[in-house]
Design a protein around this motif. Structure first.
Motif, short mmCIF file in Angstrom:
data_model
loop_
_atom_site.label_atom_id
_atom_site.label_comp_id
_atom_site.label_asym_id
_atom_site.label_seq_id
_atom_site.Cartn_x
_atom_site.Cartn_y
_atom_site.Cartn_z
N VAL A 256 1.05 -0.85 -0.09
CA VAL A 256 -0.27 -0.28 0.04
C VAL A 256 0.96 1.46 0.41
CG1 VAL A 256 -1.42 1.53 1.11
CG2 VAL A 256 -2.13 -1.34 1.18
N ASP A 257 0.59 2.38 -0.82
CA ASP A 257 1.48 3.27 -0.59
C ASP A 257 0.53 4.81 -0.66
OD1 ASP A 257 2.88 1.73 -1.87
OD2 ASP A 257 2.75 2.61 -3.92
N VAL A 258 1.67 5.40 0.28
CA VAL A 258 0.64 7.17 0.19
C VAL A 258 0.96 7.77 -0.98
CG1 VAL A 258 0.26 6.61 2.69
CG2 VAL A 258 3.13 7.28 2.15
N ALA A 259 -0.20 8.94 -1.39
CA ALA A 259 0.32 9.82 -2.24
C ALA A 259 0.31 11.36 -1.91
CB ALA A 259 -0.89 9.29 -3.28
N THR A 260 1.21 11.47 -1.72
CA THR A 260 1.34 13.46 -1.34
C THR A 260 0.10 13.59 -2.85
OG1 THR A 260 2.93 13.28 -2.43
CG2 THR A 260 3.84 12.49 -0.30
N MET A 261 -0.42 15.00 -1.54
CA MET A 261 -1.00 15.44 -2.20
C MET A 261 -0.27 16.90 -2.55
SD MET A 261 -4.49 17.22 -1.14
CE MET A 261 -3.79 18.48 -0.05
N ILE A 262 -0.58 17.66 -4.21
CA ILE A 262 -0.52 19.41 -4.00
C ILE A 262 -1.48 19.70 -4.31
CG2 ILE A 262 1.14 18.07 -6.04
CD1 ILE A 262 -0.64 17.87 -8.42
N GLY A 263 -1.38 21.28 -3.73
CA GLY A 263 -3.02 22.19 -3.44
C GLY A 263 -3.05 21.94 -2.25
N ASN A 264 -4.07 22.75 -2.41
CA ASN A 264 -4.72 22.77 -0.44
C ASN A 264 -6.24 22.29 -0.65
OD1 ASN A 264 -2.33 24.44 0.76
ND2 ASN A 264 -3.25 25.87 -0.36
N SER A 265 -6.13 21.66 0.81
CA SER A 265 -7.56 20.60 0.80
C SER A 265 -8.62 21.60 2.17
CB SER A 265 -7.79 19.08 1.21
OG SER A 265 -6.90 18.80 2.84
N PHE A 266 -9.75 21.37 2.02
CA PHE A 266 -10.83 22.13 3.51
C PHE A 266 -11.63 20.94 3.65
CE2 PHE A 266 -9.34 25.07 0.07
CZ PHE A 266 -9.08 26.28 0.24
N ASP A 267 -12.07 21.01 5.42
CA ASP A 267 -12.34 20.47 5.81
C ASP A 267 -14.00 21.21 6.05
OD1 ASP A 267 -14.14 19.25 7.58
OD2 ASP A 267 -11.69 18.86 9.82
N ALA A 268 -15.12 20.99 5.39
CA ALA A 268 -16.22 21.54 4.85
C ALA A 268 -16.84 20.72 6.05
CB ALA A 268 -16.41 21.37 4.07
N GLY A 269 -16.36 19.77 6.98
CA GLY A 269 -17.19 19.02 8.17
C GLY A 269 -16.89 19.56 9.31
N ASN A 270 -16.34 20.77 9.46
CA ASN A 270 -16.07 21.34 10.87
C ASN A 270 -16.76 22.80 10.78
OD1 ASN A 270 -14.66 22.77 12.62
ND2 ASN A 270 -14.44 21.22 13.48
N MET A 271 -17.06 23.35 11.91
CA MET A 271 -17.67 24.69 11.81
C MET A 271 -17.55 25.92 11.61
SD MET A 271 -20.88 26.50 11.48
CE MET A 271 -22.06 25.13 12.10
N SER A 272 -16.28 25.77 12.32
CA SER A 272 -14.38 26.29 11.73
C SER A 272 -13.56 26.90 10.82
CB SER A 272 -13.73 27.24 13.38
OG SER A 272 -13.22 25.52 13.11
N THR A 273 -13.76 25.63 10.48
CA THR A 273 -12.60 25.40 8.79
C THR A 273 -13.79 25.22 7.78
OG1 THR A 273 -13.26 23.05 9.14
CG2 THR A 273 -11.17 23.72 10.14
N TYR A 274 -15.04 25.74 8.20
CA TYR A 274 -15.91 25.05 7.06
C TYR A 274 -16.32 26.31 6.49
CZ TYR A 274 -20.57 25.56 4.99
OH TYR A 274 -21.98 26.52 4.13
N LEU A 275 -16.79 27.71 7.59
CA LEU A 275 -16.60 28.84 7.80
C LEU A 275 -15.50 29.78 6.85
CD1 LEU A 275 -18.18 30.13 10.89
CD2 LEU A 275 -19.48 29.41 8.95
N GLU A 276 -14.21 29.53 7.28
CA GLU A 276 -12.88 29.42 6.15
C GLU A 276 -13.63 29.46 4.57
OE1 GLU A 276 -9.68 28.06 8.02
OE2 GLU A 276 -10.39 28.80 9.89
N ALA A 277 -13.41 28.01 4.20
CA ALA A 277 -13.58 27.50 2.76
C ALA A 277 -14.28 28.25 2.65
CB ALA A 277 -13.96 26.42 3.53
N PHE A 278 -15.75 28.64 3.27
CA PHE A 278 -16.99 29.39 2.66
C PHE A 278 -16.65 30.16 2.17
CE2 PHE A 278 -20.57 32.15 2.31
CZ PHE A 278 -21.11 31.25 1.71
N ASN A 279 -15.82 31.55 2.78
CA ASN A 279 -15.36 33.05 2.36
C ASN A 279 -14.49 32.20 1.23
OD1 ASN A 279 -16.44 33.93 4.50
ND2 ASN A 279 -15.14 33.30 6.40
N TYR A 280 -13.41 31.63 1.60
CA TYR A 280 -12.59 31.45 -0.24
C TYR A 280 -12.82 30.89 -1.56
CZ TYR A 280 -9.20 29.43 -2.52
OH TYR A 280 -8.07 29.22 -3.45
#
Length: 286
Positions: A256-280
């Protein structure tokens, strides 16, 4: 090896971290800018070549199924009023992409949800996309590139792929992190994907004890044999079947391998991080 054309998206959860918003509206349908969260996840899957998407759902989440269905009455009303372009935009799914739904029944963890899709995906390689994780779709199409890279690596090596991303030391305790060997390894963010062999995962470790700073993002590509491991996975203390436990068992007999990510991800399932994602997302769509 045949292409990865199936994907599982588990959407049966309560969304308790998003209450009270998610009490009557599925968290997957909460807006990020002009579109609901799950819209971006589906677009990501399609852009990476997925043709059959399986929603593992629950009777209380019927609104998600409705979102991807054709509302004949609405479509007719829009066209009769001359709003042809708007009506066409609502039918955005490509003709060669199919979305199916299957009910999880009891909510018994992520692993149980993935296993519930067996009647549809059995015999197929498949991806798993968590619906509350959204990869930035505005920067160089990174969302497509990450999943496409994972599927291609899977086809070339036969190794299941799990997307990971470096996180800050103070945030390591929030995530499941990859164990890559005997020594702790700290990785920097990269502009290119890479696959690394993984020996296991540690769930929410203390930063001083963590085997790496590579946190699981919420994207997976599996051979269908993972379903057999899920069937044999014992429930945890909460009575839930965890996908991570099945992966750890898989690692004992298959690479099994892990693949490193390029770019950024957003947690839309948590209220504080969701609000940050919504604004972005809103700023990007002005």
């Amino acid at each position: 090896m045949k292409k990865v054309t199936h994907a599982v998206i588990p959407v049966a959860g309560f969304g308790s971290r998003m209450l009270p918003l998610s009490k009557s509206i599925p968290k997957e349908l909460l807006p990020l800018g002009r579109l609901p969260v799950i819209h971006y996840v589906i677009e990501e899957a399609i852009a990476a070549g997925i043709k059959h998407i399986v929603l593992v759902t629950h009777p209380q989440k019927q609104a998600i199924e409705n979102y991807f269905d054709i509302n004949v009455e609405l479509d007719t009303a829009l066209r009769e009023s001359g709003k042809i372009s708007l009506a066409d935009n609502l039918q955005w799914l490509p003709d060669d992409v199919k979305i199916s739904s299957i009910r999880q029944g009891k909510r018994l963890g992520l692993g149980h949800a993935v296993g519930a899709a067996r009647p549809i995906i059995d015999g197929h390689h498949f991806a798993v996309l968590l619906p509350d994780v959204v990869i930035d779709p505005f920067k160089t199409n990174y969302a497509k590139q990450n999943l496409a890279y994972m599927t291609q690596q899977f086809l070339e090596t036969g190794h299941s792929q799990i997307l990971v991303d470096p996180v800050a030391e103070e945030d390591i305790h929030k995530y499941g992190v990859a164990e890559l060997g005997e020594e702790t390894k700290i990785y920097a963010k990269s502009q290119t994907n890479a696959s690394l062999p993984v020996t296991g995962f540690v769930e929410k470790p203390d930063a001083k004890e963590a085997p790496s700073n590579l946190a699981v993002v919420g994207r997976y590509v599996f051979d269908c044999q993972i379903l057999d491991y899920l069937d044999r996975t014992a429930p945890d203390k909460k009575g839930e079947i965890q996908l991570t436990d099945a992966i750890d068992a898989l690692i004992q007999s298959a690479p099994v391998d892990v693949a490193t990510m390029i770019g950024n991800s957003f947690d839309a399932g948590n209220m504080s991080t969701y609000l940050e994602a919504f604004n972005y997302f809103s700023e990007q769509q002005l």
